[in-house]
Design a protein around this motif. Structure first.
Motif, short mmCIF file in Angstrom:
data_model
loop_
_atom_site.label_atom_id
_atom_site.label_comp_id
_atom_site.label_asym_id
_atom_site.label_seq_id
_atom_site.Cartn_x
_atom_site.Cartn_y
_atom_site.Cartn_z
N THR A 12 -38.22 -77.19 -37.12
CA THR A 12 -38.81 -75.93 -36.67
C THR A 12 -40.14 -76.10 -35.96
O THR A 12 -40.50 -75.33 -35.08
CB THR A 12 -38.98 -74.96 -37.85
OG1 THR A 12 -37.72 -74.77 -38.46
CG2 THR A 12 -39.53 -73.64 -37.42
N GLY A 13 -40.92 -77.08 -36.36
CA GLY A 13 -42.24 -77.27 -35.76
C GLY A 13 -43.24 -76.29 -36.36
O GLY A 13 -43.09 -75.83 -37.49
N LEU A 14 -44.27 -75.97 -35.60
CA LEU A 14 -45.36 -75.13 -36.11
C LEU A 14 -44.93 -73.73 -36.48
O LEU A 14 -45.64 -73.04 -37.21
CB LEU A 14 -46.50 -75.08 -35.10
CG LEU A 14 -47.42 -76.30 -35.11
CD1 LEU A 14 -48.45 -76.19 -34.00
CD2 LEU A 14 -48.10 -76.46 -36.44
N ASN A 15 -43.77 -73.29 -36.02
CA ASN A 15 -43.27 -71.98 -36.39
C ASN A 15 -43.05 -71.87 -37.91
O ASN A 15 -43.07 -70.78 -38.46
CB ASN A 15 -41.97 -71.66 -35.64
CG ASN A 15 -41.57 -70.22 -35.79
OD1 ASN A 15 -42.41 -69.32 -35.75
ND2 ASN A 15 -40.29 -70.00 -35.98
N MET A 16 -42.90 -73.02 -38.58
CA MET A 16 -42.67 -72.96 -40.03
C MET A 16 -43.88 -72.41 -40.76
O MET A 16 -43.75 -71.81 -41.82
CB MET A 16 -42.24 -74.32 -40.59
CG MET A 16 -43.29 -75.37 -40.67
SD MET A 16 -42.76 -76.88 -41.55
CE MET A 16 -41.39 -77.45 -40.59
N THR A 18 -45.83 -69.88 -39.73
CA THR A 18 -45.68 -68.43 -39.64
C THR A 18 -44.59 -67.95 -40.59
O THR A 18 -44.77 -66.95 -41.30
CB THR A 18 -45.33 -68.01 -38.19
OG1 THR A 18 -46.35 -68.49 -37.32
CG2 THR A 18 -45.21 -66.51 -38.07
N GLN A 19 -43.47 -68.65 -40.63
CA GLN A 19 -42.38 -68.27 -41.53
C GLN A 19 -42.85 -68.32 -42.99
O GLN A 19 -42.57 -67.40 -43.77
CB GLN A 19 -41.20 -69.22 -41.35
CG GLN A 19 -40.49 -69.07 -40.04
CD GLN A 19 -39.41 -70.13 -39.86
OE1 GLN A 19 -39.18 -70.97 -40.72
NE2 GLN A 19 -38.75 -70.09 -38.72
N GLU A 22 -45.29 -65.37 -43.86
CA GLU A 22 -44.58 -64.09 -43.99
C GLU A 22 -43.77 -64.04 -45.29
O GLU A 22 -43.81 -63.05 -46.02
CB GLU A 22 -43.67 -63.86 -42.78
CG GLU A 22 -44.42 -63.63 -41.49
CD GLU A 22 -45.26 -62.37 -41.49
OE1 GLU A 22 -44.84 -61.35 -42.07
OE2 GLU A 22 -46.36 -62.40 -40.92
N CYS A 45 -45.15 -80.76 -39.61
CA CYS A 45 -45.83 -79.47 -39.64
C CYS A 45 -45.91 -78.89 -41.03
O CYS A 45 -46.72 -78.00 -41.29
CB CYS A 45 -45.15 -78.50 -38.69
SG CYS A 45 -45.33 -79.00 -36.97
#
Length: 90
Positions: A12-16, A18-19, A22, A45
């Motif tokens: 996923t990369g850096l999006n993890m 944010t996930q 949340e 990440c």
């Protein structure tokens, strides 16, 4: 529940981050499972997630079967992230 685990895809990369933020805000995560570390993904990440949220990695997935889910070993994880670091130190 005794544990509330969030499964994060190692690709996923850096999006993890944010996930994880949340999900943690909604349910209060107590641990992480990092998956898909059997290919080229290293899941580096996740270090940001652990640092930012203080949630430990409990397990890693290195395949598709239940047997491929193993307890997290910090030393082995760092060695996999930086495979040449040990050779350079020697």
């Amino acid at each position: 529940p005794d544990e509330t685990l969030l499964v994060l895809d190692g690709t996923t990369g850096l999006n993890m981050l944010t996930q994880a933020r949340e999900f943690n805000d909604c349910v209060g995560v107590t641990g992480l499972i990092l998956t898909k570390l059997d290919g080229t993904a290293r899941g580096g990440c996740v270090v940001s997630v652990v640092d930012d949220l203080g949630i430990p990695v409990k397990f890693v997935g290195v395949g598709e079967r239940l047997e491929d889910l193993t307890p997290f070993d910090a030393r082995a994880y760092v060695d996999a992230l930086f495979p040449d670091a040990e050779a350079e130190a020697a």
